[in-house]
Design an enzyme around this catalytic site. Structure first.
Site, PDB file in Angstrom:
ATOM      1  N   ASN A   7       0.746  -1.147  -0.061  1.00 25.65           N
ATOM      2  CA  ASN A   7      -0.081   0.026   0.042  1.00 25.65           C
ATOM      3  C   ASN A   7       0.890   1.233   0.024  1.00 25.65           C
ATOM      4  OD1 ASN A   7      -1.574   1.995   0.520  1.00 25.65           O
ATOM      5  ND2 ASN A   7      -2.797   1.138   2.252  1.00 25.65           N
ATOM      6  N   LYS A  14       3.265   0.839   3.150  1.00 26.32           N
ATOM      7  CA  LYS A  14       2.650  -0.204   4.293  1.00 26.32           C
ATOM      8  C   LYS A  14       3.065  -1.534   3.369  1.00 26.32           C
ATOM      9  CE  LYS A  14      -0.321   2.329   6.563  1.00 26.32           C
ATOM     10  NZ  LYS A  14      -1.833   2.698   6.533  1.00 26.32           N
ATOM     11  N   ARG A  90      -2.676  -2.045  -3.541  1.00 32.04           N
ATOM     12  CA  ARG A  90      -3.786  -0.957  -3.078  1.00 32.04           C
ATOM     13  C   ARG A  90      -3.686  -0.065  -4.211  1.00 32.04           C
ATOM     14  NH1 ARG A  90      -5.094   3.030   1.311  1.00 32.04           N
ATOM     15  NH2 ARG A  90      -7.259   3.590   0.789  1.00 32.04           N
ATOM     16  N   HIS A 179     -12.691   3.224   0.137  1.00 30.20           N
ATOM     17  CA  HIS A 179     -12.737   2.145   1.227  1.00 30.20           C
ATOM     18  C   HIS A 179     -13.642   1.009   0.586  1.00 30.20           C
ATOM     19  CE1 HIS A 179     -12.650   5.696   4.024  1.00 30.20           C
ATOM     20  NE2 HIS A 179     -11.529   5.611   4.018  1.00 30.20           N
ATOM     21  N   HIS A 207     -17.593   2.587   7.740  1.00 24.68           N
ATOM     22  CA  HIS A 207     -16.052   2.672   8.077  1.00 24.68           C
ATOM     23  C   HIS A 207     -15.763   4.012   8.699  1.00 24.68           C
ATOM     24  CE1 HIS A 207     -11.697   1.686   6.543  1.00 24.68           C
ATOM     25  NE2 HIS A 207     -11.904   3.131   7.040  1.00 24.68           N
ATOM     26  N   ARG A 240     -11.253  16.355   7.786  1.00 23.11           N
ATOM     27  CA  ARG A 240     -12.011  16.564   6.394  1.00 23.11           C
ATOM     28  C   ARG A 240     -13.488  16.880   6.665  1.00 23.11           C
ATOM     29  NH1 ARG A 240     -10.409  11.348   3.231  1.00 23.11           N
ATOM     30  NH2 ARG A 240      -8.796  10.811   4.786  1.00 23.11           N
ATOM     31  N   ASP A 281      -7.811  13.491  16.303  1.00 23.49           N
ATOM     32  CA  ASP A 281      -8.012  12.279  17.031  1.00 23.49           C
ATOM     33  C   ASP A 281      -9.155  12.491  17.863  1.00 23.49           C
ATOM     34  OD1 ASP A 281      -7.453   9.959  18.683  1.00 23.49           O
ATOM     35  OD2 ASP A 281      -5.699   9.812  17.596  1.00 23.49           O
ATOM     36  N   ARG A 283     -10.015  10.388  20.097  1.00 23.20           N
ATOM     37  CA  ARG A 283      -9.815  10.009  21.609  1.00 23.20           C
ATOM     38  C   ARG A 283      -9.577  11.380  22.229  1.00 23.20           C
ATOM     39  NH1 ARG A 283      -5.721   5.414  20.035  1.00 23.20           N
ATOM     40  NH2 ARG A 283      -5.413   6.968  18.389  1.00 23.20           N
ATOM     41  N   GLU A 332     -14.134   0.319  15.501  1.00 19.20           N
ATOM     42  CA  GLU A 332     -13.974  -0.695  16.263  1.00 19.20           C
ATOM     43  C   GLU A 332     -13.960  -0.337  17.603  1.00 19.20           C
ATOM     44  OE1 GLU A 332     -10.487  -2.414  14.270  1.00 19.20           O
ATOM     45  OE2 GLU A 332     -11.574  -2.168  12.250  1.00 19.20           O
ATOM     46  N   ASN A 333     -13.568   1.018  17.890  1.00 19.51           N
ATOM     47  CA  ASN A 333     -12.987   1.114  19.332  1.00 19.51           C
ATOM     48  C   ASN A 333     -13.720   2.324  20.233  1.00 19.51           C
ATOM     49  OD1 ASN A 333     -10.454  -0.292  19.213  1.00 19.51           O
ATOM     50  ND2 ASN A 333      -9.795   1.065  17.619  1.00 19.51           N
ATOM     51  N   GLU A 383      -8.204  -4.998   5.090  1.00 16.08           N
ATOM     52  CA  GLU A 383      -8.141  -4.610   3.474  1.00 16.08           C
ATOM     53  C   GLU A 383      -6.895  -5.498   2.823  1.00 16.08           C
ATOM     54  OE1 GLU A 383      -8.601  -0.645   5.153  1.00 16.08           O
ATOM     55  OE2 GLU A 383      -9.296   0.005   3.361  1.00 16.08           O
TER      56      GLU A 383
HETATM   57  P1  ADP Z   1      -6.988   5.588   9.036  1.00 15.35           P
HETATM   58  O1  ADP Z   1      -8.314   6.275   8.493  1.00 15.35           O
HETATM   59  O2  ADP Z   1      -5.812   6.629   9.149  1.00 15.35           O
HETATM   60  O3  ADP Z   1      -6.761   4.201   8.934  1.00 15.35           O
HETATM   61  P2  ADP Z   1      -7.795   4.745  11.547  1.00 15.35           P
HETATM   62  O4  ADP Z   1      -8.944   3.716  10.905  1.00 15.35           O
HETATM   63  O5  ADP Z   1      -6.774   4.162  12.331  1.00 15.35           O
HETATM   64  O6  ADP Z   1      -7.391   5.908  10.437  1.00 15.35           O
HETATM   65  O7  ADP Z   1      -8.753   5.475  12.794  1.00 15.35           O
HETATM   66  C1  ADP Z   1      -8.026   6.341  13.453  1.00 15.35           C
HETATM   67  C2  ADP Z   1      -9.172   6.947  14.351  1.00 15.35           C
HETATM   68  O8  ADP Z   1      -9.548   6.269  15.193  1.00 15.35           O
HETATM   69  C3  ADP Z   1      -8.782   8.197  15.249  1.00 15.35           C
HETATM   70  O9  ADP Z   1      -9.685   9.396  15.374  1.00 15.35           O
HETATM   71  C4  ADP Z   1      -8.653   7.695  16.566  1.00 15.35           C
HETATM   72  O10 ADP Z   1      -8.914   8.718  17.651  1.00 15.35           O
HETATM   73  C5  ADP Z   1      -9.743   6.678  16.810  1.00 15.35           C
HETATM   74  N1  ADP Z   1      -9.658   6.019  17.575  1.00 15.35           N
HETATM   75  C6  ADP Z   1      -8.858   4.596  17.864  1.00 15.35           C
HETATM   76  N2  ADP Z   1      -8.907   4.252  19.180  1.00 15.35           N
HETATM   77  C7  ADP Z   1     -10.013   4.725  19.597  1.00 15.35           C
HETATM   78  C8  ADP Z   1     -10.460   4.686  20.982  1.00 15.35           C
HETATM   79  N3  ADP Z   1     -10.109   3.797  21.786  1.00 15.35           N
HETATM   80  N4  ADP Z   1     -11.621   5.453  21.277  1.00 15.35           N
HETATM   81  C9  ADP Z   1     -11.990   6.398  20.295  1.00 15.35           C
HETATM   82  N5  ADP Z   1     -11.500   6.534  19.118  1.00 15.35           N
HETATM   83  C10 ADP Z   1     -10.404   5.636  18.800  1.00 15.35           C
END
Ligand code: ADP
Length: 396
Positions: A7, A14, A90, A179, A207, A240, A281, A283, A332-333, A383
């Protein structure tokens, strides 16, 4: 069969090497800051990672270093490069010609080149990876998996914009959305988890990462998706803007921004970062909101609301909905995001089980209540694995 998946970004690369027997990742890594000084390579073999700091001028050199690491005495997992059966790339933009993954030929390369104006940052980098691989592993088949391909099944009314038709006919201005590999992977996996055939399901896939998009996957086919000709529209993202009325853009230009400044504003200074003033971010933004920042709370609320609106809109487009799937970093998180998005959709037959939604951290799970008519799932995206599977199938 051993498959290398690449990628290539504009200054990064990557990679993952799969042994397709058992679909095991033998090694993976990331090369950063290619051609801009301070290059860094993080290579992982099994549980152990090593960091290297060679000077890397271009993608060709980066790939040479990756191949050396894959065969090196300490870092290697291959005794010989001849063990690599095929390489999967990719590729971000495949345009209208590439509706699925393909074995790379000179015609395919031409079609990727033709899409450079539509993805000026990504396609040239993807091409560099392809050229370098062709040079370094002659005779090894290369396969392209496109981010846009899965969405090529959208009907015209989903992808033609309400602007003069010649822009579509002459310039291919239309919705492509991205995506696709992720939406494809998680919708198929969700069907497996539910023990149902994908052909029987209407699924909305969310996603949500730094870049985010939703797709309406009707019996395995994407029939609508929230990104557009570019990657800034749809839901609110890290930096964005998501959907913005065209008048706003014209107004910003009239206030004195050039086209490239406007692009910078919309792609790099907007989204969670632009609204919260805290971070891109989630978080950090969720934490700031918890600590009382009004703007951080507003940024989160805009994100939740935009995802919720697309889910309901796509249920309407498909005439029903059986499952909602969350994936990528946020999907996911962030249990708070999932809970906030689903809350209010009970009228559609969606009910979350809070005890199942909490603390998942990148694991597959069904998080809806047992009596929820619409199932809600978390499915970590992969992916690279889907690209490896396509590459194996086409290289055979
Ligand atoms: P990319 O599009 O660059 O591949 P990712 O799929 O890794 O990005 O997603 C990054 C986002 O996921 C960031 O906004 C990050 O804050 C969020 N994220 C990751 N872990 C957590 C968590 N535990 N709680 C909330 N948001 C999270």
């Amino acid at each position: 069969m051993k498959i290398l998946v690449l990628n290539c970004g504009s200054s990064s690369l990557k990679y993952q090497l799969f042994d397709m027997k058992g679909e095991v990742v033998l090694a993976k890594g990331l090369v950063e800051r290619i051609g801009i000084g301070g290059s860094l390579v993080k290579h992982t073999k099994g549980e152990s990672s090593t960091v290297h700091k060679p000077d890397i001028q271009d993608h060709s050199q980066a790939i040479k270093i990756v191949l050396d690491l894959l065969t090196g005495p300490e870092t290697g997992v291959l005794s010989d490069l001849g063990e690599i059966t095929a390489v999967g790339h990719r590729v971000v933009h495949g345009g209208e010609k590439n509706a699925k993954s393909v074995l790379i030929t000179s015609d395919v390369i031409k079609s990727i080149e033709e899409c450079v104006p539509l993805a000026p940052l990504h396609n040239p980098a993807n091409l560099m990876g392809i050229y370098a691989m062709q040079k370094m592993l002659p005779g090894v088949p290369n396969v392209a998996a496109f981010d846009t391909a899965f969405h090529q099944t959208m009907p015209r009314e989903a992808y033609v914009y309400g602007i003069p038709f010649e822009y579509y006919e002459r310039d291919r201005v239309r919705r492509y959305s991205f995506h696709g590999t992720s939406h494809d992977f998680v919708s198929a996996r969700a069907a497996e988890i539910l023990g149902k055939s994908i052909e029987s399901l209407k699924i909305v896939t969310c996603h949500l990462g730094n870049g985010s998009s939703l797709a309406a996957v009707d019996r395995g086919r994407s029939v609508d998706a929230s990104m557009g000709m570019g990657t800034s529209c749809g839901v609110l993202m890290g930096t964005r803007c998501g959907d913005v009325d065209a008048s706003v853009l014209l107004h910003i230009m009239e206030l004195g921004s050039s086209a490239s400044e406007l692009s910078d504003i919309l792609h790099k200074k907007s989204g969670l970062l632009g609204v919260s003033g805290v971070s891109s971010d989630l978080r950090d933004v969720e934490k700031a909101a918890e600590d009382g920042s009004e703007r951080a709370k507003l940024a989160c609320d805009i994100l939740y609301r935009s995802v919720k609106k697309y889910i309901a809109a796509y249920a309407a487009v498909m005439g029903g909905i059986d499952a909602i799937v969350f994936t990528a970093g946020i999907g996911e998180n962030s249990d708070l995001t999932r809970k906030s998005v689903i809350s209010g959709l009970e009228f559609m037959g969606v009910k979350l089980d809070d005890s199942k939604n909490g603390g998942l951290r990148g694991k597959e799970a069904i998080i809806s209540a047992d009596d929820s008519k619409v199932k809600v799932l978390v499915v970590p995206t992969n992916e690279e694995l889907l690209i490896a599977r396509d590459t194996q199938r086409l290289a055979k």
